[in-house]
Design a protein around this motif. Structure first.
Motif, short mmCIF file in Angstrom:
data_model
loop_
_atom_site.label_atom_id
_atom_site.label_comp_id
_atom_site.label_asym_id
_atom_site.label_seq_id
_atom_site.Cartn_x
_atom_site.Cartn_y
_atom_site.Cartn_z
N GLU A 1 2.63 -21.82 63.77
CA GLU A 1 2.32 -20.34 63.61
C GLU A 1 1.05 -19.92 64.01
OE1 GLU A 1 3.36 -19.10 59.72
OE2 GLU A 1 5.41 -19.58 59.79
N ILE A 2 1.06 -18.60 64.47
CA ILE A 2 -0.20 -18.11 64.93
C ILE A 2 -0.99 -17.84 63.77
CG2 ILE A 2 0.73 -17.02 66.96
CD1 ILE A 2 0.55 -14.21 65.35
N GLU A 3 -2.41 -17.66 63.89
CA GLU A 3 -3.34 -17.47 62.91
C GLU A 3 -2.98 -16.04 61.95
OE1 GLU A 3 -8.25 -17.39 62.55
OE2 GLU A 3 -7.30 -16.43 64.29
N SER A 4 -2.98 -16.19 60.71
CA SER A 4 -2.62 -15.30 59.93
C SER A 4 -3.86 -14.28 59.61
CB SER A 4 -2.22 -15.91 58.35
OG SER A 4 -3.55 -16.16 57.78
N VAL A 5 -3.42 -13.09 58.97
CA VAL A 5 -4.54 -12.11 58.87
C VAL A 5 -5.64 -12.63 58.01
CG1 VAL A 5 -4.81 -9.60 58.14
CG2 VAL A 5 -2.76 -10.28 59.15
N GLU A 6 -5.24 -13.19 57.02
CA GLU A 6 -6.34 -13.64 55.71
C GLU A 6 -7.12 -14.81 56.47
OE1 GLU A 6 -7.12 -11.87 53.58
OE2 GLU A 6 -5.42 -10.51 53.87
N GLN A 7 -6.36 -15.53 57.21
CA GLN A 7 -7.16 -16.78 57.85
C GLN A 7 -8.40 -16.29 58.69
OE1 GLN A 7 -4.33 -18.93 59.69
NE2 GLN A 7 -4.17 -20.43 57.94
N ILE A 8 -8.18 -14.96 59.46
CA ILE A 8 -9.17 -14.19 60.00
C ILE A 8 -10.41 -13.90 59.19
CG2 ILE A 8 -10.03 -12.16 61.39
CD1 ILE A 8 -6.87 -12.00 62.43
N PHE A 9 -10.16 -13.53 57.95
CA PHE A 9 -11.16 -12.98 56.97
C PHE A 9 -11.55 -14.16 56.15
CE2 PHE A 9 -8.99 -8.83 58.04
CZ PHE A 9 -10.11 -8.14 58.64
N GLU A 10 -11.10 -15.23 56.40
CA GLU A 10 -11.52 -16.70 55.36
C GLU A 10 -12.66 -16.92 55.05
OE1 GLU A 10 -9.28 -20.88 54.62
OE2 GLU A 10 -9.32 -19.93 56.79
N SER A 11 -13.50 -16.56 56.15
CA SER A 11 -14.88 -16.96 55.83
C SER A 11 -15.93 -15.94 55.38
CB SER A 11 -15.54 -17.14 57.41
OG SER A 11 -15.48 -16.04 58.11
N ARG A 12 -15.12 -14.86 54.87
CA ARG A 12 -15.80 -13.61 54.32
C ARG A 12 -15.49 -13.58 52.85
NH1 ARG A 12 -14.76 -8.63 58.48
NH2 ARG A 12 -15.08 -9.83 60.41
N GLU A 13 -16.47 -13.71 52.14
CA GLU A 13 -16.26 -13.80 50.50
C GLU A 13 -15.60 -12.35 50.35
OE1 GLU A 13 -19.01 -14.32 46.59
OE2 GLU A 13 -20.08 -14.40 48.35
N VAL A 14 -14.94 -12.41 49.09
CA VAL A 14 -14.27 -11.11 48.60
C VAL A 14 -15.11 -10.77 47.41
CG1 VAL A 14 -12.37 -10.13 47.31
CG2 VAL A 14 -11.97 -11.78 49.31
N PRO A 15 -15.63 -9.56 47.43
CA PRO A 15 -16.75 -9.23 46.48
C PRO A 15 -15.84 -9.01 45.04
CG PRO A 15 -16.29 -7.54 47.85
CD PRO A 15 -15.74 -8.64 48.46
N PRO A 16 -16.55 -9.10 43.81
CA PRO A 16 -15.73 -8.97 42.53
C PRO A 16 -15.72 -7.33 42.72
CG PRO A 16 -18.25 -9.33 42.41
CD PRO A 16 -17.91 -9.45 43.66
N TRP A 17 -14.85 -7.03 41.83
CA TRP A 17 -14.28 -5.69 41.66
C TRP A 17 -15.38 -4.57 41.50
CZ3 TRP A 17 -14.52 -2.22 37.37
CH2 TRP A 17 -14.65 -2.93 36.10
N GLN A 18 -16.42 -4.92 40.53
CA GLN A 18 -17.36 -4.12 40.34
C GLN A 18 -18.29 -3.75 41.72
OE1 GLN A 18 -16.97 -6.92 38.69
NE2 GLN A 18 -17.36 -6.68 36.72
N SER A 19 -18.32 -4.95 42.53
CA SER A 19 -19.17 -4.46 43.83
C SER A 19 -18.57 -3.79 44.62
CB SER A 19 -19.32 -6.03 44.40
OG SER A 19 -20.23 -6.66 43.56
N GLN A 20 -17.03 -3.56 44.63
CA GLN A 20 -16.09 -2.80 45.43
C GLN A 20 -16.37 -1.45 45.24
OE1 GLN A 20 -12.10 -4.29 45.16
NE2 GLN A 20 -12.80 -6.51 45.23
N LEU A 21 -16.88 -1.05 44.15
CA LEU A 21 -17.10 0.51 43.50
C LEU A 21 -18.74 0.78 43.79
CD1 LEU A 21 -15.07 0.16 40.30
CD2 LEU A 21 -14.36 1.18 42.31
#
Length: 701
Positions: A58-78
């Motif tokens: 299968e081709i590269e998925s969407v989340e694999q494109i962003f895999e190297s980027r850390e997902v910030p905690p919910w407080q940091s999203q606000l």
């Protein structure tokens, strides 16, 4: 009133948008991806036929494109900057939605504009800070989703708040257009205090009511939520290198047409010093057509709306305008003196105006009833089917990405990643239930005091029934039934609209890895801002334009009269209708249902050529002038797509948004000028030859 959010026709089309926007490397194309958007779109057919690499991988998925980027905690999203940008855009889009509400009531999806402008403002902000060495937190797609959610929640109150429908329908300005329900107990004029209070006590119920359903709907039943899905694709695309470059070009195009639209509105203002003056009164197709409201009114707003709305919507509007103003109303006008008194004013609901309003209502009700029953049937059938399958959803973890109970295919990496993070930050159900009960209790106590004209009749029971006809008839004419029905309609509209928006946003958050907590808090903050911003914007219109809500004025607020008459119909019954109007209403009510049945029976291939009854009904009351604008917008987009489909697909929404936003924002300075008593210097009118001779004789005498 129709509010449209961007909705692809089918899930595969939604996925195509993601694939196109992301510029994922195509199979057998090892060379670097071109930066030219035309080349990117031209490879669509190639990509559609090559979903897998050689060997079946299968081709590269969407989340694999962003895999190297850390997902910030919910407080940091606000973030503080997210809500500053949301406030600015919320005010901007509240003005736009309010103008659309008070002119035709047709509100297209502005999600693309909100997402694009949100990305542009914060990206500009962070780039400046980065160059200054002061950037502490990078701009993420999760923060972008928070902005999108907050802006949509804020501007959404301008729609669900009823400023162009039920709320303004309570006013004296709308009530005096009819001959019934004009007593003080059936009238409540807008005031900032009670409008803000009313919105605060009814707008949050929907938010807390859907919190317990988020996992069931998004993960267990895997509902598509097309608007939320499309918005997620848009946001995800912005945060790829190529997507960011495309977004920059789109913002540039939006800015150009924003400036043009704003300056065009400013230029037109100079020629509108009196009634019937200005470019918008130009008899494009002749004076006879102008008398029947067929003309191009030079509105950049509705040219832009026409570019966004599907072709079938614009064609349906034009068909409705021709059927009503081209055929029916001239024929009914010939029955003057028989069906209704010949001396009846043109604005009276006991004359021709009554046929226009009530037949439009009949079509809207017929279409609404059919689609409500269809959606209810499909929803119950789908849920029953899911329950019968009894397939528990297992949280995918490492080494366990297959449902063991039924051996279904393994979940994709994207679904595993999204589900894991979506379930990570839970919103306690007990907190949502407690908040719902508390707000409901506050509403029960405060609503009767806010709406003092309701006598001692409580609106508490409306939360279970919430139907404008039922509540109006139940309260009765003696107990302010007209206002009760309108207020009940308002409660229902706010609950349904905010709940629907939040579920769409949960889907967006799921696909962008934004925390449900940050989504919910953003929606709450956006709703709170909307409860203050929207009444203030409406108040500015209400004070600046003395003819607000008057048919034929710049802001006729057509659905305010429609909603009020729905409530009167529920209270007074069919006695409110002119002669033979009931028979015509029955015919058009049945016709709306029949058209919908035919559309469903014919299937998707042929139904796209059959008009929509809801859209056909709108010009029955308003006329065909705005449909000419919208059809012109469709024609521009159609020709553009024939010449260069790649650019039309990429930049069409941005150009349309610029036309809508520029003309919409012009209403702010024009309102301020009106409040300051500054009038345009010139009146430009268009007269027939006979009228011109009379004017010349008068001036020469």
């Amino acid at each position: 009133m129709e509010r449209r959010r961007s909705s692809p026709d089918s899930p595969p089309e939604v996925e195509l948008e993601l694939q196109e926007k992301f510029e994922i490397p195509y199979p057998e194309k090892p060379q670097p991806i071109t930066r030219d958007i035309e080349d990117e779109f031209s490879r669509r057919d190639y990509y559609n036929n090559h979903h897998e690499h050689e060997g079946g991988e299968e081709i590269e998925s969407v989340e694999q494109i962003f895999e190297s980027r850390e997902v910030p905690p919910w407080q940091s999203q606000l973030t503080f900057r997210a809500f500053i940008v949301s406030f600015i855009l919320g005010v901007l889009f509240s003005f736009i939605v309010m103008k659309l509400n008070l002119t035709t009531g047709i509100i297209p999806s502005l999600n693309v504009s909100a997402g694009l402008l949100g990305f542009f403002f914060v990206k500009t902000w962070t780039k400046f800070l980065e160059r200054s060495g002061m950037l502490k937190q990078p701009f993420t797609r999760q923060e972008n989703t928070v902005i999108q959610t907050c802006v949509v929640a804020t501007s959404g109150i301008a729609f669900s708040g009823g400023f162009g429908s039920y709320l303004f329908g309570m006013s004296e300005a709308v009530a005096k257009q009819g001959t019934m329900a004009k007593s003080p107990k059936d009238i409540k004029d807008p005031e900032l205090g009670w409008m803000i209070g009313f919105l605060f006590v009814v707008s949050f119920l929907g938010l807390f009511s859907v919190v317990p359903l988020r996992k069931i709907m998004v993960i267990d039943f895997k509902l598509i939520y097309p608007s939320g899905t499309a918005t997620a694709h848009l946001i995800n695309s912005f945060h790829t290198p190529q997507g960011a470059k495309l977004a920059k070009k789109q913002v540039k195009a939006l800015g150009k047409f924003f400036s043009f639209s704003f300056l065009w509105g400013f230029f037109q203002w100079f020629f509108t010093s009196g009634e019937g003056c200005g470019f918008k009164e130009f008899p494009t197709f002749g004076l006879k057509a102008y008398e029947n409201r067929f003309y191009f009114d030079f509105s950049a707003t509705y040219v832009g709306v026409g570019m966004i709305c599907p072709y079938i919507i614009n064609v349906s509007l034009l068909v409705g305008a021709i059927l009503s103003w081209g055929i029916m109303w001239p024929l009914i006008d010939e029955r003057k003196g028989d069906w209704y008194p010949a001396d009846t004013p043109s604005s009276s609901l006991q004359g021709l105006q009554g046929y226009r309003v009530f037949i439009a209502i009949a079509m809207i009700l017929g279409d609404g009833l059919y689609n409500f029953l269809k959606v209810l049937h499909r929803t119950l059938f789908g849920l029953l089917h899911q329950l019968r399958k009894n397939e528990p959803v297992v949280l995918p973890v490492a080494g366990n990405n297959k449902n063991p109970s039924n051996g279904s295919p393994p979940l994709s990496y994207d679904d595993q990643r999204r589900t894991e993070l979506f379930l990570k930050d839970q919103i306690p159900t007990w907190a949502a239930v407690a908040a719902y009960v508390a707000i409901a209790a506050i509403s029960i106590v405060t609503l009767p005091h806010i709406s003092t004209n309701f006598d001692d009749w409580s609106l508490a029971s409306t939360y279970g029934k919430l139907a404008i006809f039922t509540i109006g008839a139940w309260a009765g004419a003696e107990h302010g039934g007209v206002l009760s029905g309108l207020a009940a309609c308002g409660v229902m509209m706010n609950i349904v609209a905010t709940a629907s928006d939040l579920m769409q946003d949960f889907k967006t958050g799921y696909m962008t890895l934004a925390s449900p907590r940050s989504m919910f808090i953003s929606q709450v903050i956006g709703t709170a801002m909307g409860c203050v911003i929207s009444p203030c914007v409406f108040w500015l219109f209400f004070k600046a334009f003395n003819d607000l809500g008057v048919p034929g004025s710049e802001y006729p607020a057509p659905f305010a009269l429609v909603y009020r008459n729905m409530s009167i119909l529920g209270v007074e019954g069919v006695s409110a209708l002119p002669k033979n109007c009931l028979m015509l209403c029955y015919a058009f009510f049945a016709g709306a249902i029949l058209i919908n049945v035919v559309r469903d029976v014919m299937g998707k291939k042929w139904s796209q050529y059959i008009p929509l009854p809801m859209a056909m009904a709108i010009p029955f009351y308003l006329g065909g002038y705005f449909t000419i604008d919208m059809c012109l917008g469709s024609l521009i987009l159609f020709i553009w797509q024939k010449i260069n489909k790649a650019k039309a697909d990429a930049f069409g929404p941005a150009v349309a948004s610029g036309l809508i936003c520029g003309d919409g924002i012009w209403t702010l300075p024009s309102s301020i000028l009106a409040l300051a008593g500054i009038q345009p210097p010139i009146c430009m009118k268009f007269l027939s030859k006979r009228q011109n001779v009379r004017v010349d004789k008068f001036l020469g005498s």
